[in-house]
Scaffold this motif. Structure first.
Motif, PDB file in Angstrom:
ATOM      1  N   ARG B 218     -30.202  46.631  -9.369  1.00 40.17           N
ATOM      2  CA  ARG B 218     -29.484  47.605 -10.187  1.00 40.17           C
ATOM      3  C   ARG B 218     -30.010  48.996  -9.826  1.00 40.17           C
ATOM      4  O   ARG B 218     -31.213  49.178  -9.698  1.00 40.17           O
ATOM      5  N   PRO B 231     -27.529  39.644 -16.057  1.00 41.05           N
ATOM      6  CA  PRO B 231     -26.602  40.225 -15.082  1.00 41.05           C
ATOM      7  C   PRO B 231     -25.331  40.733 -15.750  1.00 41.05           C
ATOM      8  O   PRO B 231     -24.803  40.109 -16.670  1.00 41.05           O
ATOM      9  N   GLN B 232     -24.893  41.915 -15.319  1.00 41.96           N
ATOM     10  CA  GLN B 232     -23.608  42.442 -15.776  1.00 41.96           C
ATOM     11  C   GLN B 232     -22.547  42.035 -14.759  1.00 41.96           C
ATOM     12  O   GLN B 232     -22.878  41.486 -13.711  1.00 41.96           O
ATOM     13  N   ALA B 233     -21.299  42.344 -15.108  1.00 42.91           N
ATOM     14  CA  ALA B 233     -20.203  41.950 -14.218  1.00 42.91           C
ATOM     15  C   ALA B 233     -20.466  42.476 -12.804  1.00 42.91           C
ATOM     16  O   ALA B 233     -20.806  43.642 -12.620  1.00 42.91           O
ATOM     17  N   GLY B 234     -20.321  41.604 -11.842  1.00 40.65           N
ATOM     18  CA  GLY B 234     -20.485  42.022 -10.444  1.00 40.65           C
ATOM     19  C   GLY B 234     -21.906  41.921  -9.947  1.00 40.65           C
ATOM     20  O   GLY B 234     -22.169  42.075  -8.770  1.00 40.65           O
ATOM     21  N   GLU B 235     -22.876  41.690 -10.862  1.00 40.79           N
ATOM     22  CA  GLU B 235     -24.268  41.583 -10.419  1.00 40.79           C
ATOM     23  C   GLU B 235     -24.620  40.129 -10.171  1.00 40.79           C
ATOM     24  O   GLU B 235     -24.149  39.235 -10.879  1.00 40.79           O
ATOM     25  N   LYS B 236     -25.468  39.927  -9.185  1.00 40.29           N
ATOM     26  CA  LYS B 236     -25.794  38.576  -8.753  1.00 40.29           C
ATOM     27  C   LYS B 236     -27.286  38.333  -8.987  1.00 40.29           C
ATOM     28  O   LYS B 236     -28.114  39.195  -8.725  1.00 40.29           O
TER      29      LYS B 236
END
Lengths: 429, 301
Positions: B218, B231-236
């Motif tokens: 991030r 994790p937020q949307a799009g984070e892996k």
């Protein structure tokens, strides 16, 4: 078998130095060069100062921003105080006291210089020895900095001329003789191009001496501390009063000068009572010998009344025990001194009430002229007489920096208002 | 018995011991701030060297954000027990309950709010000096701070009005309600701290050493996945080998990719690293160029 290694007197580890000069002399560039060429600038610091340089509409990397700490300073584009920088080479660790060069200069330089082993005085090769160079040299001698480097910078702007360099050296040394300054090294350099800072460069082949970094790495600082006279101010008395250590009384403090061995005969001042060293304790266990500037715990053979602020010294090698003395003062406060008031003096581990009994003269730091005055202002250097309510145990500053220095505290504001250096007693050598 | 020169670590150690003894002798009611992090671990060894065979002339105190790594809290309690000294814990949760701290969300970084809990604890116990493990090489506001750093009754630091500090004679005087923050390892660098940990064979929490951990990328850094960081949307979520260079609030303390598994390997890595400790590991210090200065003015360590 104890795990304690014997520590030798060879003090190679840590060098503290101060840089004296203004931004115009290339001081920030020089510090930036030392940090950069010794690989002590980190990538995120470089990124941050590159961004700031750009934000201000300039290009490249302004190395002076590295030494430019606070928001308040950035807004006003000034440097307000002493900042400390750190770098290391495989040979030594270095602490730089970086002091700004504006009107508060005396106060800041005296502060930075008070702990320094060495001062670098920067001189612009185009301008030669200026009033401010003389001021820097005077303050270095006043505070007793043991080693001086005259860095003749911007040699690139005088075609690396040997004659220019030699003229500056002879001008400076003529002046320095009057100040009792020893151990002066002269180095021609270009901090901007890096000549003679860390690398020798190609332009100053006529100069055979050390580069600045060579000198910083190798200058011997072993004798910067007085090695002769054992001085041990008691900071703290350790009395655990546990079952195992019921009668233990350890005198804790730092050896300010000289050395001590078990069995040495010692005198406690100001009382004048005597005993012998029973044990020298460090955390790892007992040792036979210890020396300045080690912090240790001492026990003695006899049961004497010793408390914080007392000093242990060797019999036959005693400092002054005095209630009146002369000193050089650097006045640090905006409030002028009041000769009718009592101030606190802190010297080693003693805090006593005092009065400034006389102001003999003020020294003009630019000309070294002595001027009779009735009052002092911030940044003034003056010769004064002081009286204290309880005796101080002290040496003259020139002979022993650690036991000859003191600060003056204003009891009502609690501010530190002056720094003092004790002068030899009348009639002594 | 072998000879070794009086090294830079010997010099720094003796200076720090001298400082601690001055605090003990001149301050009426000092406290040592112990977080379980490497700098305060070094402070504890220095306090042992300054005061043994006696007890510490001050208690230890931890300002607990309750966003701490569990390994660090376990280490803290273990070390305090080993020393046999008194530990005071004051928790930010108490400040939140009292309404003294108002958070926007449960997972928000709590580093900045530690000041409130710290100032409350200082008032509660009437501490006049807090010994802390800050170093001048950490950050450029710190580079200009005194070893004895005076705070007014609101806990504020005034960088323009610091007491001059000459030689090693420290002015420890305060009026009632004011206090002093004392930093005995001001002159130490991150490398000095690790070299000292090696020399003294000091234990440190496991998270300083390389281990496999779930992280997400991030902004410019890695964040450890925990109940505070998801994790937020799009984070892996990735599992990689990392270690921590600092230990603080779990929601904003970033690990670095490293396979340094011993103190010696950490020293080698620290000597080579090209990023400052705070630059690599503290998201809250990157918010603005003056983050630390602003927090200090509000009473932060």
């Amino acid at each position: 078998m104890s795990a304690i290694e014997k520590i030798s007197l060879d003090q190679t580890g840590l060098l503290r130095f101060i840089t004296a000069g203004s931004v115009d002399d290339g001081k920030s560039t020089l510090i930036g060069r030392l940090l950069h060429d010794s690989k002590s600038i980190f990538e995120d610091q470089l990124t941050s100062i590159t961004n700031t340089t750009r934000k201000r509409g300039a290009e490249g990397v302004d190395l002076s921003l590295l030494t430019d700490g606070l928001q308040a300073e950035r807004e006003q584009g000034i440097t307000i105080d002493v900042a400390y920088r750190y770098f290391a080479t495989p040979k030594r660790k270095f602490i730089i006291a970086d002091t700004p060069g504006h009107e508060q200069y005396t106060r800041n330089m005296v502060t930075g210089a008070s702990t320094a082993n060495l001062a670098i005085i920067l001189i612009d090769a185009r301008k030669g020895v200026l009033t401010q160079s003389r001021r820097h040299a005077y303050l270095a001698s006043l505070v007793g900095i043991p080693h001086l480097v005259v860095a003749v910078n911007k040699m690139d702007l005088v075609d690396y001329s040997r004659a220019v360099f030699e003229k500056i050296c002879s001008d400076f040394s003529a002046f320095a003789e009057k100040l009792n300054l020893r151990n002066i090294a002269y180095i021609p350099m270009s901090a901007l191009n890096g000549d003679m800072v860390v690398e020798r460069g190609d332009h100053l082949n006529w100069y055979q001496g050390a580069t600045l970094m060579d000198l910083l790495e190798t200058v011997s600082i072993e004798d910067d501390i007085n090695r002769e006279d054992f001085r041990f101010p008691v900071q703290w008395v350790c009395r655990p009063q546990t079952k195992e250590l019921h009668d233990f009384r350890g005198y804790m403090g730092r050896i300010e000068s000289g050395s001590v061995r078990t069995g040495d005969a010692v005198t406690v001042l100001p009382s004048g009572l005597s005993s012998r060293i029973k044990e020298i304790l460090v955390y790892e266990g007992p040792v036979d010998e210890a020396f300045a500037p080690q912090s240790v715990t001492l026990t003695i053979e006899d049961h004497l009344d010793i408390s914080r602020g007392d000093m242990l010294v060797k019999i036959g090698d005693t400092p002054q025990v005095t209630k009146a003395f002369d000193a050089m003062l650097c006045w640090l406060s905006e409030q002028p001194p009041d000769l009718n008031r009592k101030y606190l003096i802190k010297q080693t581990a003693r805090v006593v009430k005092s009065v400034i009994s006389r102001i003999d003269y003020r020294v003009d730091v630019n000309t070294m002229a002595q001027e009779a005055v009735n009052a002092l202002k911030m940044n003034d250097i003056a010769h004064v007489g002081l009286k204290v309510q309880l005796p101080l145990v002290c040496d003259d500053y020139a002979g022993n920096r650690a036991t000859g220095c003191f600060i003056i505290i204003d009891e009502s504001s609690n501010n530190t208002v002056a720094a003092g250096m004790i002068l030899p007693a009348e009639g002594s050598a | 018995m072998s000879n070794h020169p009086f090294s830079h670590l010997d010099a720094l150690e003796s200076e720090a011991i001298h400082i601690m003894r001055e605090v003990a002798a001149e301050c009426a009611n000092p406290v040592l701030l112990f977080s379980g992090g490497k700098d305060s671990i070094v402070l504890l060894r220095l306090a042992e060297k300054a005061f043994r065979p006696g007890r510490f002339p001050f208690p230890l105190m931890h300002i607990d954000t309750e966003h701490n790594f569990p390994e660090v809290i376990a280490f803290r309690d273990h070390r305090v027990k080993e020393l046999g000294e008194r530990l005071i814990v004051r928790s930010m949760e108490d400040s939140i309950k009292k309404g003294r701290v108002v958070l926007r969300s449960e997972t928000q970084s709590r580093n900045a709010f530690q000041s409130v809990t710290l100032l409350d604890a200082i008032a509660e116990f009437k501490f006049d000096a807090c010994i802390g493990g800050a170093r001048r090489d950490e950050e450029k506001a710190r580079a200009k701070e005194r070893i004895f750093s005076f705070r007014d009754e609101f806990g504020q630091w005034d960088p323009k009005n610091q007491r001059p500090e000459l030689w090693d004679i420290y002015n420890t005087r305060t009026h009632p309600g004011e206090n002093i923050r004392v930093f005995p390892i001001s002159n130490w660098t991150e490398l000095d701290v690790w070299e000292y940990i090696a020399r003294e064979k000091l234990e440190v929490p496991e998270i300083y050493f390389a281990h496999t951990r779930e992280v997400i990328r991030r902004a410019a850094g890695l964040l450890p996945v925990s109940h505070l960081v998801q994790p937020q949307a799009g984070e892996k979520v990735e599992r990689i080998v990392v270690r921590f260079r600092t230990v603080g609030d779990m929601s904003c303390t970033c690990p670095v990719e490293s396979d340094a598994a011993t103190v010696e390997e950490i020293i080698a890595e620290t000597a080579m690293t090209r990023i400052t400790e705070r630059g690599a590991t503290r998201m809250d210090d990157q918010t603005s160029e003056a983050s630390m200065e602003l927090r200090k003015k509000e009473g932060y360590f």
